[in-house]
Design an enzyme around this catalytic site. Structure first.
Site, PDB file in Angstrom:
ATOM      1  N   HIS A 273      42.322  48.936  40.208  1.00  0.00           N
ATOM      2  CA  HIS A 273      42.032  47.990  38.856  1.00  0.00           C
ATOM      3  C   HIS A 273      40.837  48.728  38.458  1.00  0.00           C
ATOM      4  O   HIS A 273      40.533  47.473  37.877  1.00  0.00           O
ATOM      5  CB  HIS A 273      42.012  46.895  40.433  1.00  0.00           C
ATOM      6  CG  HIS A 273      41.420  46.880  40.770  1.00  0.00           C
ATOM      7  ND1 HIS A 273      41.621  46.950  43.082  1.00  0.00           N
ATOM      8  CD2 HIS A 273      40.092  46.773  40.866  1.00  0.00           C
ATOM      9  CE1 HIS A 273      40.061  46.868  43.087  1.00  0.00           C
ATOM     10  NE2 HIS A 273      39.853  46.200  42.071  1.00  0.00           N
TER      11      HIS A 273
ATOM     12  N   HIS B  93      31.558  49.923  39.150  1.00  0.00           N
ATOM     13  CA  HIS B  93      32.703  49.823  38.112  1.00  0.00           C
ATOM     14  C   HIS B  93      32.397  49.435  37.012  1.00  0.00           C
ATOM     15  O   HIS B  93      31.336  48.272  36.444  1.00  0.00           O
ATOM     16  CB  HIS B  93      33.458  49.751  39.221  1.00  0.00           C
ATOM     17  CG  HIS B  93      33.770  48.164  39.573  1.00  0.00           C
ATOM     18  ND1 HIS B  93      32.680  47.810  40.051  1.00  0.00           N
ATOM     19  CD2 HIS B  93      33.405  47.233  38.566  1.00  0.00           C
ATOM     20  CE1 HIS B  93      32.236  45.848  40.407  1.00  0.00           C
ATOM     21  NE2 HIS B  93      33.422  45.959  39.181  1.00  0.00           N
TER      22      HIS B  93
ATOM     23  N   HIS C 229      34.953  47.176  33.287  1.00  0.00           N
ATOM     24  CA  HIS C 229      35.690  45.858  33.053  1.00  0.00           C
ATOM     25  C   HIS C 229      36.079  46.472  31.706  1.00  0.00           C
ATOM     26  O   HIS C 229      34.698  47.034  31.092  1.00  0.00           O
ATOM     27  CB  HIS C 229      35.572  44.796  33.593  1.00  0.00           C
ATOM     28  CG  HIS C 229      35.194  44.851  34.975  1.00  0.00           C
ATOM     29  ND1 HIS C 229      36.220  44.239  35.723  1.00  0.00           N
ATOM     30  CD2 HIS C 229      34.391  44.755  35.449  1.00  0.00           C
ATOM     31  CE1 HIS C 229      36.116  44.055  36.636  1.00  0.00           C
ATOM     32  NE2 HIS C 229      34.823  44.137  37.274  1.00  0.00           N
TER      33      HIS C 229
ATOM     34  N   GLU D 100      33.725  40.553  31.405  1.00  0.00           N
ATOM     35  CA  GLU D 100      34.319  39.849  31.952  1.00  0.00           C
ATOM     36  C   GLU D 100      32.882  38.247  31.743  1.00  0.00           C
ATOM     37  O   GLU D 100      33.904  37.252  31.123  1.00  0.00           O
ATOM     38  CB  GLU D 100      34.188  39.637  33.490  1.00  0.00           C
ATOM     39  CG  GLU D 100      34.641  41.391  33.518  1.00  0.00           C
ATOM     40  CD  GLU D 100      35.299  41.298  35.258  1.00  0.00           C
ATOM     41  OE1 GLU D 100      34.268  41.219  35.739  1.00  0.00           O
ATOM     42  OE2 GLU D 100      36.431  40.592  35.347  1.00  0.00           O
TER      43      GLU D 100
ATOM     44  N   HIS E 139      29.575  47.110  35.923  1.00  0.00           N
ATOM     45  CA  HIS E 139      28.801  46.060  36.823  1.00  0.00           C
ATOM     46  C   HIS E 139      27.885  46.911  38.228  1.00  0.00           C
ATOM     47  O   HIS E 139      28.811  48.274  39.083  1.00  0.00           O
ATOM     48  CB  HIS E 139      29.881  45.320  37.919  1.00  0.00           C
ATOM     49  CG  HIS E 139      30.369  43.878  37.331  1.00  0.00           C
ATOM     50  ND1 HIS E 139      31.636  43.221  37.355  1.00  0.00           N
ATOM     51  CD2 HIS E 139      29.735  43.586  35.975  1.00  0.00           C
ATOM     52  CE1 HIS E 139      31.990  42.547  36.468  1.00  0.00           C
ATOM     53  NE2 HIS E 139      30.690  42.796  35.206  1.00  0.00           N
TER      54      HIS E 139
ATOM     55  N   THR F 145      34.200  39.193  41.042  1.00  0.00           N
ATOM     56  CA  THR F 145      35.176  38.656  40.130  1.00  0.00           C
ATOM     57  C   THR F 145      36.590  38.687  39.926  1.00  0.00           C
ATOM     58  O   THR F 145      37.426  39.132  39.404  1.00  0.00           O
ATOM     59  CB  THR F 145      34.857  39.684  38.460  1.00  0.00           C
ATOM     60  OG1 THR F 145      35.092  40.954  38.862  1.00  0.00           O
ATOM     61  CG2 THR F 145      33.762  38.751  38.337  1.00  0.00           C
TER      62      THR F 145
HETATM   63  C1  LIG Z   1      36.249  43.184  52.592  1.00  0.00           C
HETATM   64  O1  LIG Z   1      35.911  41.896  51.196  1.00  0.00           O
HETATM   65  C2  LIG Z   1      35.672  43.309  50.505  1.00  0.00           C
HETATM   66  C3  LIG Z   1      35.262  42.629  49.015  1.00  0.00           C
HETATM   67  C4  LIG Z   1      35.272  42.989  48.077  1.00  0.00           C
HETATM   68  C5  LIG Z   1      35.101  44.492  47.014  1.00  0.00           C
HETATM   69  N1  LIG Z   1      34.586  44.839  46.927  1.00  0.00           N
HETATM   70  C6  LIG Z   1      35.973  45.267  45.173  1.00  0.00           C
HETATM   71  C7  LIG Z   1      36.298  44.959  44.119  1.00  0.00           C
HETATM   72  O2  LIG Z   1      37.091  44.940  43.813  1.00  0.00           O
HETATM   73  C8  LIG Z   1      34.934  43.814  43.689  1.00  0.00           C
HETATM   74  C9  LIG Z   1      34.549  43.145  42.789  1.00  0.00           C
HETATM   75  C10 LIG Z   1      33.327  43.158  42.129  1.00  0.00           C
HETATM   76  S1  LIG Z   1      33.209  42.616  40.447  1.00  0.00           S
HETATM   77  N2  LIG Z   1      33.612  43.125  39.820  1.00  0.00           N
HETATM   78  O3  LIG Z   1      31.228  43.113  40.947  1.00  0.00           O
HETATM   79  O4  LIG Z   1      32.575  41.395  40.665  1.00  0.00           O
HETATM   80  S2  LIG Z   1      32.198  43.790  43.465  1.00  0.00           S
HETATM   81  C11 LIG Z   1      33.516  43.840  44.125  1.00  0.00           C
HETATM   82  S3  LIG Z   1      33.688  44.868  45.573  1.00  0.00           S
HETATM   83  O5  LIG Z   1      32.822  46.509  45.551  1.00  0.00           O
HETATM   84  O6  LIG Z   1      32.458  43.858  46.543  1.00  0.00           O
HETATM   85  C12 LIG Z   1      35.746  44.526  48.426  1.00  0.00           C
HETATM   86  C13 LIG Z   1      36.196  44.822  49.590  1.00  0.00           C
HETATM   87 ZN   LIG Z   2      33.485  43.940  38.145  1.00  0.00          ZN
END
Ligand SMILES: COc1ccc(N2C[C@H](O)c3cc(S(N)(=O)=O)sc3S2(=O)=O)cc1
Ligand SMILES: [Zn+2]
Length: 259
Positions: free
Chosen positions: A66, A94, A96, A106, A119, A201
């Site tokens: 994603h 990463h 968006h 976002e 981000h 998000t």
């Molecule tokens: C087991 O729980 C988990 C919780 C979160 C994650 N991640 C992946 C997420 O996609 C995600 C999205 C983020 S954003 N767009 O910056 O708000 S930050 C983030 S993450 O790296 O924390 C992995 C495991």
């Molecule tokens: Zn993000």
């Protein structure tokens, strides 16, 4: 459970089914209404936000289905501003983006959407023992949001945009033997930002993020934005429009560091 994504069938409007927090009290992103943001000198003025990142000696890139993500292995610390004395460690960054330049970020600013949003994800290493331990805590994470607008190429982002072709499919990973200094991904002005308490998000949408969104966008070239749009997501579609629309502000206040 059908994997969450950004299509009509599995996109943001469907996430509440498997992740009820989607309709919670501190969801992200939000539309930043600039006239409603409150200048708050004591919290923000006392100690300026500061980043102390060690350049990566090699760049670990992952197409996670994603987004395109760069895993951080060196010690990088974010502290100050709304984070007070707590030290937050850089874990990954990463992005968006949209299918076209008129959308993709976002957060929005008075309804304006940028072409992309970077981000930088950090976890509170002063209070928690690991990223996994911090990820669900209300003060567990801090994410720097950087707006991206089409213009000149960002040299520090070249290692990512030049390798998207080799990371086309979901699950693809590669390590590039080159250095990357995350500091050089930030806008020149890191004093002017909005900040508020929000969430991830994407699912699992944990309400654990202190958001810091810089006012000044950075420029990426058209080619760099096109490289992102040619990635393929976990459904085998072009990875485009992988942004969540703004959520309700509810009882929150957005603070700003500039007048
Ligand atoms: C087991 O729980 C988990 C919780 C979160 C994650 N991640 C992946 C997420 O996609 C995600 C999205 C983020 S954003 N767009 O910056 O708000 S930050 C983030 S993450 O790296 O924390 C992995 C495991
Ligand atoms: Zn993000």
């Amino acid at each position: 459970m059908a994997h969450w994504g950004y299509m009509t069938t599995n996109g943001p409007s469907t996430w509440g089914k498997d992740f009820p927090i989607a309709n919670g009290e501190r969801q992200s992103p939000i539309d930043i209404v600039t006239t409603a943001a409150e200048y708050d000198s004591d919290v923000l003025g006392s100690n300026a936000l500061s980043t102390n990142y060690t350049p990566e000696s090699e760049v670990k890139l992952v197409n996670n289905g994603h987004s395109i993500m760069c895993q951080i292995t060196k010690k990088g610390v974010l502290t100050g501003g709304p984070l007070g004395k707590d030290e937050y460690r850089l874990e990954q960054f990463h992005l968006h983006w949209g299918a076209e330049d008129n959308r993709g970020s976002e957060h929005t600013v008075d309804g304006k959407m940028y072409a992309s949003e970077l981000h930088l994800v950090h976890w509170n290493a002063s209070k928690y023992s690991s990223f996994a331990d911090a990820v669900q805590k209300p003060d567990g994470l801090a994410v720097l949001g950087i707006f991206i607008t089409p213009g000149v190429a960002c040299n520090q982002f070249k290692v990512i945009s030049d390798n998207c072709g080799k990371l086309k499919t979901s699950g693809a990973e590669m390590t590039v033997d080159t250095t990357l200094d995350p500091t050089l991904l930030l806008p020149s002005n890191t004093s002017d930002y909005w900040t508020y308490l929000g969430s991830l998000t994407t699912p699992p949408l944990f309400e654990s993020v202190t958001w810091i969104v810089f006012k000044e966008p950075v420029e990426y070239s058209k080619e760099q934005l096109l490289a992102l749009r040619n990635l393929v997501d976990s459904d085998g579609n072009h990875m485009q429009d992988n942004y969540r629309p703004p959520a309700a502000l509810k009882q929150r206040k957005v603070k700003k560091t500039f007048t």
